[in-house]
Design a protein around this motif. Structure first.
Motif, short mmCIF file in Angstrom:
data_model
loop_
_atom_site.label_atom_id
_atom_site.label_comp_id
_atom_site.label_asym_id
_atom_site.label_seq_id
_atom_site.Cartn_x
_atom_site.Cartn_y
_atom_site.Cartn_z
N SER A 114 0.81 -1.18 -0.02
CA SER A 114 -0.04 -0.03 -0.09
C SER A 114 0.88 1.21 -0.09
O SER A 114 2.12 1.25 0.39
N ILE A 115 0.23 2.24 -0.20
CA ILE A 115 0.85 3.71 -0.21
C ILE A 115 -0.01 4.67 0.66
O ILE A 115 -1.41 4.67 0.18
N THR A 116 0.01 5.19 1.47
CA THR A 116 -0.58 5.93 2.38
C THR A 116 -0.15 7.32 2.17
O THR A 116 1.00 7.84 2.47
N TYR A 117 -1.12 8.04 2.01
CA TYR A 117 -1.06 9.75 1.88
C TYR A 117 -1.86 10.26 3.14
O TYR A 117 -3.10 10.02 3.34
N LEU A 118 -0.80 10.89 4.15
CA LEU A 118 -1.36 11.40 5.59
C LEU A 118 -1.48 12.95 5.15
O LEU A 118 -0.43 13.81 4.92
N PHE A 119 -2.87 13.55 5.24
CA PHE A 119 -2.86 14.94 4.73
C PHE A 119 -2.97 15.77 6.05
O PHE A 119 -3.88 15.33 7.07
N VAL A 155 -8.35 2.84 -4.45
CA VAL A 155 -8.29 3.27 -3.06
C VAL A 155 -8.60 1.99 -2.17
O VAL A 155 -9.70 1.33 -2.26
N GLN A 156 -7.71 1.82 -1.13
CA GLN A 156 -8.07 0.53 -0.24
C GLN A 156 -8.67 1.17 1.17
O GLN A 156 -9.59 0.67 1.77
N VAL A 169 -3.80 3.80 -0.79
CA VAL A 169 -4.13 3.29 -2.17
C VAL A 169 -3.32 1.85 -2.33
O VAL A 169 -2.09 1.79 -1.48
N THR A 170 -3.71 1.12 -3.26
CA THR A 170 -2.94 -0.22 -3.59
C THR A 170 -1.53 0.04 -4.08
O THR A 170 -1.23 0.90 -5.04
N ARG A 171 -0.52 -0.87 -3.78
CA ARG A 171 0.79 -0.88 -4.40
C ARG A 171 0.93 -2.42 -4.43
O ARG A 171 1.22 -3.15 -3.70
N ALA A 172 1.63 -2.68 -5.78
CA ALA A 172 2.05 -3.87 -6.00
C ALA A 172 3.50 -3.93 -5.50
O ALA A 172 4.14 -2.86 -5.71
N PRO A 173 4.08 -5.06 -5.33
CA PRO A 173 5.31 -5.11 -4.60
C PRO A 173 6.25 -4.62 -5.50
O PRO A 173 7.53 -4.36 -5.12
N ASP A 174 6.26 -4.71 -7.04
CA ASP A 174 7.28 -4.40 -7.77
C ASP A 174 7.09 -2.75 -8.38
O ASP A 174 8.02 -2.68 -9.09
N VAL A 175 6.24 -2.10 -7.80
CA VAL A 175 6.17 -0.78 -8.08
C VAL A 175 6.97 0.19 -7.03
O VAL A 175 6.86 -0.07 -5.93
N SER A 229 7.63 -4.92 -15.31
CA SER A 229 6.83 -5.08 -16.49
C SER A 229 6.73 -3.57 -17.24
O SER A 229 6.12 -3.51 -18.28
N HIS A 230 7.82 -2.87 -16.90
CA HIS A 230 7.80 -1.70 -17.82
C HIS A 230 6.37 -0.97 -17.98
O HIS A 230 5.83 -0.45 -18.98
N SER A 231 5.72 -0.71 -16.74
CA SER A 231 4.68 -0.11 -16.93
C SER A 231 4.60 1.12 -15.87
O SER A 231 5.63 1.21 -15.13
N GLY A 232 3.76 2.05 -15.83
CA GLY A 232 3.67 3.18 -15.02
C GLY A 232 2.23 3.68 -14.52
O GLY A 232 1.14 3.14 -14.90
N LEU A 233 2.25 4.19 -13.20
CA LEU A 233 0.87 4.42 -12.56
C LEU A 233 0.92 5.84 -12.20
O LEU A 233 2.10 6.21 -11.39
N LEU A 234 -0.13 6.56 -12.33
CA LEU A 234 0.02 7.99 -11.81
C LEU A 234 -0.90 7.97 -10.54
O LEU A 234 -2.19 7.92 -10.66
N LEU A 235 -0.17 7.69 -9.41
CA LEU A 235 -0.82 7.52 -8.20
C LEU A 235 -0.99 8.45 -7.27
O LEU A 235 -2.25 8.74 -6.66
N GLY A 236 -0.42 9.64 -7.27
CA GLY A 236 -0.42 10.61 -6.48
C GLY A 236 -0.68 12.07 -7.35
O GLY A 236 -0.67 11.90 -8.61
N GLY A 237 -0.86 13.26 -6.35
CA GLY A 237 -1.13 14.25 -7.14
C GLY A 237 -2.51 14.65 -7.54
O GLY A 237 -2.81 15.68 -8.29
#
Length: 357
Positions: A114-119, A155-156, A169-175, A229-237
């Protein structure tokens, strides 16, 4: 003489010396007892009285330990740990993380899954904007959604804490976060890897244009990649996202600088959201990954193909389809037929994940 962290991760003198002195979290966990045992074991293995050839490694180990202790003492430790959150319900939530970063609105915790954003509380409105945008993602068909959801945050958990809202939000282990990857690689990437990362950014841009959205903060902190996997994810912002044509009420500093540079003075004050900002932020990412955000040295860098240099230092087209076509021509001219090039970047090693899972 090689020393060993555990049965999975051997540490040789060469591997130890490859860890920058300012990144002790790549060796130590942040736990006093575990780090003390690790230091003593490695110090014994590299001690120059026993192994004179390992003197340099022993010195570097001491520097890493000193950097670790300073970071712990000053509260700037970025490595693994546990964040205890007091929830509005009265319960407590413990978040185990591998890497901690501060961002302009609060704190980012990168965990194994996971990735956690604390605001901070004063940024609640931007948190709410992110949720509205994420929950509004759509696609023209199930097939389209199966493709675009790979680029977008899932969103988790939404939570209220004593300090402000939290978004998990979800994070795969290879990200990995793109800035973390660049730091790990010493501040510059192979142009071939920059090319596939730019390709994934164009995939994200295509969806944004179709959805009528502007992200407005596509940068190294908000973009994540999978080296395998040479993929990208726009997770933040997503808290800065707006529909095209709306007014941008907030921008991070990096986006504000680009906006000022590309927008005529008589239009800049209106801050009307336009895909052009996302296109120029993509070019800035490419230049930064090649070690030259400004692009002046890049123009004379013989290690970067001319077509790629030219594309990265030329303003983007107003039309997204035309801009992608220009990119595709530059990519093909620079590298020829597309082929998979293995990226030597192990996310578990980079984040010090020794879970074995």
């Amino acid at each position: 003489m090689p020393a060993t962290l555990d049965t999975e991760i051997p540490i040789t003198a060469e591997a130890l010396l490859a860890i920058p002195a300012w990144q002790p979290e790549r060796l130590f966990s942040g736990d006093d007892d575990a780090d003390g045992r690790l230091y003593r074991m490695l110090a014994l293995g590299f001690h120059p009285d026993r192994h004179p050839a390992a003197a340099e490694a022993f010195k570097h180990l001491s520097e890493l330990k000193a950097a670790r202790d300073r970071a712990i003492d000053t509260g700037t430790w970025r490595g693994a740990g546990v964040q205890a959150l007091a929830l509005g319900s009265g319960k407590r939530l413990n978040i185990r993380f591998l890497r901690r970063h501060e961002f302009e609105l609060g704190t980012l915790l990168i965990g194994r899954r996971s990735i956690t954003y604390l605001f901070r509380e004063e940024h609640r409105a931007l948190y709410a904007q992110a949720l509205r945008t994420i929950k509004g993602f759509r696609a023209a068909s199930r097939d389209m959604w199966e493709e675009v959801e790979k680029l977008l945050p899932c969103v988790q958990l939404e939570a209220e804490t004593a300090a402000g809202p939290a978004l998990v939000v979800t994070r795969a282990p290879d990200v990995v976060r793109l800035r973390d990857a660049l730091d790990h690689l010493g501040g510059r990437m192979d142009p071939r890897h920059v090319a596939w990362i730019l390709g994934t950014l164009h995939n994200a841009a295509a969806y944004l244009q179709w959805a009528g959205l502007t992200h407005n903060a596509i940068d190294l902190d908000n973009y994540f990649i999978s080296p395998t996997s040479h993929s990208g994810l726009l997770l933040g912002g997503w808290w800065y996202a707006r529909e095209a044509g709306e007014t941008m009420t907030h921008l991070p500093a990096s986006s504000a600088r680009v906006w000022k540079a590309i927008t005529p003075a008589h239009e800049a004050a209106a801050r009307t959201a336009t895909p052009r900002l996302d296109r120029e932020m993509t070019r800035l990412i490419g230049r930064t990954l090649l070690g030259d955000p400004g692009g002046t040295r890049l123009l004379r860098d013989p290690t970067v193909p001319h077509a790629l240099r030219q594309w990265l230092t030329t303003p983007g087209a107003d039309d997204g389809i035309e801009d992608y076509a220009n990119w595709a021509r530059a990519r093909d001219a620079a590298f020829g037929p597309r082929k998979f090039v293995v990226m030597d970047l192990a996310p578990r090693e980079m984040y010090g994940d020794r879970s074995g899972r």
